[in-house]
Design an enzyme around this catalytic site. Structure first.
Site, PDB file in Angstrom:
ATOM      1  N   CYS A 132       0.744  -1.266   0.189  1.00  0.00           N
ATOM      2  CA  CYS A 132      -0.115   0.070   0.102  1.00  0.00           C
ATOM      3  C   CYS A 132       1.076   1.352   0.204  1.00  0.00           C
ATOM      4  O   CYS A 132       0.255   2.094  -0.554  1.00  0.00           O
ATOM      5  CB  CYS A 132      -1.004   0.101   1.720  1.00  0.00           C
ATOM      6  SG  CYS A 132      -2.026  -1.000   1.229  1.00  0.00           S
TER       7      CYS A 132
ATOM      8  N   HIS B 158      -3.359   6.843   1.209  1.00  0.00           N
ATOM      9  CA  HIS B 158      -4.386   5.671   0.953  1.00  0.00           C
ATOM     10  C   HIS B 158      -5.261   4.991   1.419  1.00  0.00           C
ATOM     11  O   HIS B 158      -5.582   5.165   2.386  1.00  0.00           O
ATOM     12  CB  HIS B 158      -3.123   4.479   1.047  1.00  0.00           C
ATOM     13  CG  HIS B 158      -3.235   2.467   0.975  1.00  0.00           C
ATOM     14  ND1 HIS B 158      -4.284   2.795   0.041  1.00  0.00           N
ATOM     15  CD2 HIS B 158      -3.123   2.196   2.150  1.00  0.00           C
ATOM     16  CE1 HIS B 158      -4.262   1.480   0.215  1.00  0.00           C
ATOM     17  NE2 HIS B 158      -3.830   1.406   1.846  1.00  0.00           N
TER      18      HIS B 158
ATOM     19  N   ASN C 187      -9.896  -0.856  -1.280  1.00  0.00           N
ATOM     20  CA  ASN C 187      -8.492  -0.695  -1.072  1.00  0.00           C
ATOM     21  C   ASN C 187      -7.795  -1.101  -2.660  1.00  0.00           C
ATOM     22  O   ASN C 187      -7.469  -2.209  -2.762  1.00  0.00           O
ATOM     23  CB  ASN C 187      -8.311  -1.305   0.126  1.00  0.00           C
ATOM     24  CG  ASN C 187      -7.062  -0.864   0.551  1.00  0.00           C
ATOM     25  OD1 ASN C 187      -5.864  -0.951  -1.315  1.00  0.00           O
ATOM     26  ND2 ASN C 187      -6.642  -1.384   2.036  1.00  0.00           N
TER      27      ASN C 187
END
Ligand code: COA
Length: 330
Positions: A113, A257, A287
């Site tokens: 990420c 993020h 995500n």
């Protein structure tokens, strides 16, 4: 002093939309649970045969056009993905070939990420030392093929989606450009969010027993991730602002993020900034790991939330654990 700045951005998600109601048919979950715990309403899944490199190619083309450049102007690629098409080589060389870029170098980054910000920091450093002048930074993921879409894997499965984002990084002069960045990691917590196989420690890389137990699919300790994320995000945002000599009050927008809407809300609360200062589009994408920041940044810019001269902060947290931040004058 020469700085670097993002001169073009773009993103691409596969057309297939998977809503929470679709997941309800595959596992014991509910639209209400997913929205309450994560904020996510839908995400995009690639069709079989479409890998992260195909998504990254489209995002790269859009970013290059957005920068007013042509593919041939790119002189280096930094490619962040946790879900490459192949175990090796990485997606960077595949993109280099697809764009017809001869023999330019291509570096792969696999900090999950935080991958896009790690990649952006490399691009910034290369441009500032004068080594490259037009670096393509890509974050692309196909997470859907690695999800256990049954009740066993529901904690992970509802969170993730597929997509890609890209940026072109070129030299510029102050006051514009990247002002500071910070990269951090805590490998002691590697197994709190990880994917064990295929593994070089295992003859054949993966055994039937491992497949049966689902050890080739990502797993996480959700609470541990949540706890660390809500601490590390604010920390790294304050760090890069301090290094850049700026304060939170001067920031036009924080683009984190997209891990979980609750995490984004908690970050805003801890920093004591209004929630609208923390951009969130996880509702529509889930995500997307290394792709989420460039996707969010493109949508924020296109919505008029990031304008020339604005001070913005990008921040990420994820597997590793690894976290990162970047302050820039747009
Ligand atoms: N649907 C319905 N129920 C679910 C579910 C799902 N998709 N996933 C888990 N549950 C259940 C659990 O089994 C548990 O049931 P139990 O109480 O009977 O044991 C219950 O919901 C609560 O689970 P818990 O894990 O305590 O929920 P939570 O409030 O911690 O929320 C996350 C779970 C994953 C949403 C949360 O921990 C989180 O967001 N963590 C960070 C994850 C993340 O961002 N990862 C990527 C980082 S880059």
């Amino acid at each position: 002093m020469t700085r670097s700045r993002i001169t073009g951005i773009g993103f691409h998600v596969p057309p297939r939309v998977v809503r929470n109601a679709d997941l309800e048919k595959m596992m014991d979950t509910s639209d209400a649970w997913i929205i309450e715990r994560t904020g996510i309403r839908e995400r995009h899944y690639a069709d079989p045969g479409v890998g992260s490199s195909a998504l990254g190619l489209e995002a790269a083309r859009r970013a290059i056009a957005d920068a007013g450049r042509e593919s041939g102007d790119i002189d280096f690629i930094v490619y962040a993905t946790t879900t490459p098409d192949y175990m090796f080589p990485g997606n960077g060389v595949l993109l280099q070939h697809e764009l017809g870029l001869g023999h330019i170098g291509a570096l792969d980054v696999r900090n999950a990420c935080s991958g896009f910000l790690y990649a952006l920091s490399v691009a910034d450093a290369f441009v500032r030392i004068g080594r490259y002048r037009c670096v393509l930074v890509v974050g692309a993921e196909v997470q859907s093929t690695g999800l256990d879409l049954t009740t066993r894997g529901r904690d992970m499965a509802v969170l993730f989606g597929d997509g890609a984002g890209a940026a072109v990084v070129e030299p510029c002069q102050a006051p514009q450009g990247i002002l500071s960045w910070a990269l951090h990691a805590e490998g002691a917590l590697a197994k709190e969010l990880w994917c064990e196989a295929p593994s070089s420690m295992v003859p054949g890389r993966v055994t039937p027993e491992m497949l049966e137990a689902g050890r080739h699919l990502p797993t996480m300790n959700g609470r541990q991730v949540y706890k660390n994320a809500t601490t590390r995000f604010p920390e790294v945002i304050e760090e890069v602002l301090r290094d850049a000599g700026h304060t939170l009050e001067e920031v036009a927008l924080i683009v984190p993020h997209q891990a979980n809407q609750r995490i984004g809300d908690a970050v805003a609360a801890r920093l004591q900034v209004p929630p609208e200062k923390v951009f969130q589009n996880i509702q529509n994408y889930g995500n997307t790991t290394a792709a989420s920041i460039p996707i969010a940044l493109t949508e924020a810019r296109d919505a008029g939330l990031v304008k020339g001269g604005d001070l913005i902060v990008l921040a990420a947290f994820g597997a590793g654990f690894a976290w990162a931040g970047c302050a820039m004058r747009w």
